[in-house]
Motif scaffolding. Structure first.
Motif, PDB file in Angstrom:
ATOM      1  N   GLN A   9       0.816  -1.216   0.000  1.00  0.00           N
ATOM      2  CA  GLN A   9       0.000   0.000   0.000  1.00  0.00           C
ATOM      3  C   GLN A   9       0.850   1.267   0.000  1.00  0.00           C
ATOM      4  O   GLN A   9       0.531   2.240  -0.677  1.00  0.00           O
ATOM      5  N   PHE A  10       1.949   1.251   0.749  1.00  0.00           N
ATOM      6  CA  PHE A  10       2.809   2.429   0.865  1.00  0.00           C
ATOM      7  C   PHE A  10       3.979   2.387  -0.108  1.00  0.00           C
ATOM      8  O   PHE A  10       4.848   3.269  -0.038  1.00  0.00           O
ATOM      9  N   SER A  11       4.015   1.377  -0.983  1.00  0.00           N
ATOM     10  CA  SER A  11       5.136   1.214  -1.933  1.00  0.00           C
ATOM     11  C   SER A  11       6.465   1.222  -1.201  1.00  0.00           C
ATOM     12  O   SER A  11       7.440   1.843  -1.648  1.00  0.00           O
ATOM     13  N   ASP A  12       6.490   0.555  -0.059  1.00  0.00           N
ATOM     14  CA  ASP A  12       7.682   0.481   0.774  1.00  0.00           C
ATOM     15  C   ASP A  12       8.558  -0.658   0.252  1.00  0.00           C
ATOM     16  O   ASP A  12       8.470  -1.798   0.709  1.00  0.00           O
ATOM     17  N   LEU A  13       9.433  -0.345  -0.697  1.00  0.00           N
ATOM     18  CA  LEU A  13      10.183  -1.386  -1.400  1.00  0.00           C
ATOM     19  C   LEU A  13      11.152  -2.167  -0.510  1.00  0.00           C
ATOM     20  O   LEU A  13      11.217  -3.390  -0.617  1.00  0.00           O
ATOM     21  N   PRO A  14      11.934  -1.532   0.363  1.00  0.00           N
ATOM     22  CA  PRO A  14      12.807  -2.336   1.236  1.00  0.00           C
ATOM     23  C   PRO A  14      12.024  -3.295   2.124  1.00  0.00           C
ATOM     24  O   PRO A  14      12.439  -4.443   2.326  1.00  0.00           O
ATOM     25  N   LEU A  15      10.907  -2.846   2.657  1.00  0.00           N
ATOM     26  CA  LEU A  15      10.088  -3.694   3.517  1.00  0.00           C
ATOM     27  C   LEU A  15       9.475  -4.846   2.722  1.00  0.00           C
ATOM     28  O   LEU A  15       9.436  -5.998   3.186  1.00  0.00           O
ATOM     29  N   LEU A  16       9.016  -4.550   1.508  1.00  0.00           N
ATOM     30  CA  LEU A  16       8.439  -5.590   0.658  1.00  0.00           C
ATOM     31  C   LEU A  16       9.491  -6.625   0.276  1.00  0.00           C
ATOM     32  O   LEU A  16       9.223  -7.842   0.284  1.00  0.00           O
ATOM     33  N   LEU A  17      10.691  -6.177  -0.034  1.00  0.00           N
ATOM     34  CA  LEU A  17      11.776  -7.090  -0.371  1.00  0.00           C
ATOM     35  C   LEU A  17      12.144  -7.956   0.830  1.00  0.00           C
ATOM     36  O   LEU A  17      12.387  -9.160   0.698  1.00  0.00           O
ATOM     37  N   GLY A  18      12.186  -7.356   2.013  1.00  0.00           N
ATOM     38  CA  GLY A  18      12.504  -8.114   3.217  1.00  0.00           C
ATOM     39  C   GLY A  18      11.471  -9.181   3.523  1.00  0.00           C
ATOM     40  O   GLY A  18      11.822 -10.319   3.858  1.00  0.00           O
TER      41      GLY A  18
END
Length: 326
Positions: free
Chosen positions: A287-296
């Motif tokens: 939802q927030f396009s939080d790429l580092p968090l999504l990758l983790g």
């Protein structure tokens, strides 16, 4: 046995590295500049260039990937937020917190949800399946088989709101689901997760009922079972001493896959009941396009799936002595 486990561990490590490469390329293959997500509405070219340098995305993709791998193994100290110890997935764009710390904070809830649901569907599914096989052709067998067919067609996004409406808001039998740490209050931990456990385990329990029944019936027709019965052993003794152990082999195989699937079910279950676990975190990162968090989250889930497969492979020899791994 040890050699087999080492080979499986090395193979899983290779797979995890390949998944890391693919996930990293997807990370930088997105059409939107990651720096824009942190720069805000009043972004200037100088601020954007500074964020590029801070994130390290002003370098080539191979250099960025090598730095990322170094961070996973040895950590990094070049972030504006401060040092990031290994395994370092970076800092969240949305909260500015370390991704690994965020994952560890959310992990206990997801583990509690997944393991609790696993215990429920194994106890209910295997119990009803073996009872149906024991009373094959009777009303109990037909009732359990028909019930499992109905429940297996249900979905979490339907059962979750229905359970909340009936058990919480209308009848007030249970309080609204919430997570309490096990060490803080075991009773609140159990009661707060009871409804999510039942909802998440319903579909799996129905599937394991049919699977356990068919596997047990197949085992009862094996030659060694007939030989044991011919030697005068009672039906009950043969059923519980020999047949059930052989019937667990295909069930354990599917269990390794289903334990991995529990992560997908946890995403829907946690979001349905508002539980802040890894599944809810995955939705928030999208939802927030939080790429580092999504990758983790993606890489952590992949590592858990590979670990589950190794554990299941190692469990074969302990369940059935006829199975020998070399």
């Amino acid at each position: 046995m040890l050699r087999f486990l080492l080979r499986r561990a090395l193979g899983s490590l290779v797979i995890l590295v390949l998944l890391t490469v693919v996930a990293f390329l997807l990370f930088f293959g997105m059409p939107r500049d990651p720096a824009l997500l942190m720069c805000g509405k009043t972004c200037t070219p100088d601020a954007l260039a500074n964020i590029h340098r801070t994130l390290g995305i002003d370098k080539s993709v191979p250099e960025q990937f090598w730095i990322f791998l170094q961070g996973l193994v040895a950590g990094r100290d070049d972030f504006a937020q401060g040092p990031c110890p290994a395994p370092c997935f970076g800092y969240s764009y949305h909260t500015n917190e370390q991704v690994w710390s965020t994952l560890m904070d959310r992990l206990p809830l997801t583990v509690s949800l997944a393991l609790g649901a696993t215990v429920v569907f194994l106890f209910v599914g295997l119990g009803t399946g073996m009872l149906a096989a024991w009373r094959r052709g009777t009303l109990i067998d037909k009732s359990f088989t028909a019930g499992s067919m109905v429940l297996s067609s249900m979905q979490i996004y339907f059962l979750g709101p229905l359970a909340l409406a009936v058990l919480v808001y209308q009848t007030h039998i249970f309080d609204e689901p919430r997570y309490t740490e096990l060490t803080q209050d075991p009773v609140a931990w159990f009661t707060g997760l009871m409804i999510p456990w039942v909802v998440l385990s319903t579909i799996f329990a129905a599937q394991y009922t049919r699977m356990a029944r068919s596997s047990m019936i197949e085992q009862l027709q094996e030659e060694h079972i007939r030989t044991a019965r011919a030697k005068g052993m009672s039906r009950r003794y043969v059923f519980f001493r020999y047949a059930w152990r052989g019937s667990l082999i295909p069930i354990v195989t599917i269990l390794g896959i289903d334990l991995s699937s529990m992560l997908g079910g946890a995403i829907i279950t946690e979001y349905t009941f508002g539980l802040p676990g890894l599944g809810h975190l995955a939705v928030e990162s999208v939802q927030f396009s939080d790429l580092p968090l999504l990758l983790g989250v993606m890489l952590f889930a992949a590592a858990v799936i590979l670990l589950c497969n190794i554990v299941v492979d190692a469990a074969y020899a302990f369940i059935d002595p006829r199975v020998r791994l070399s």
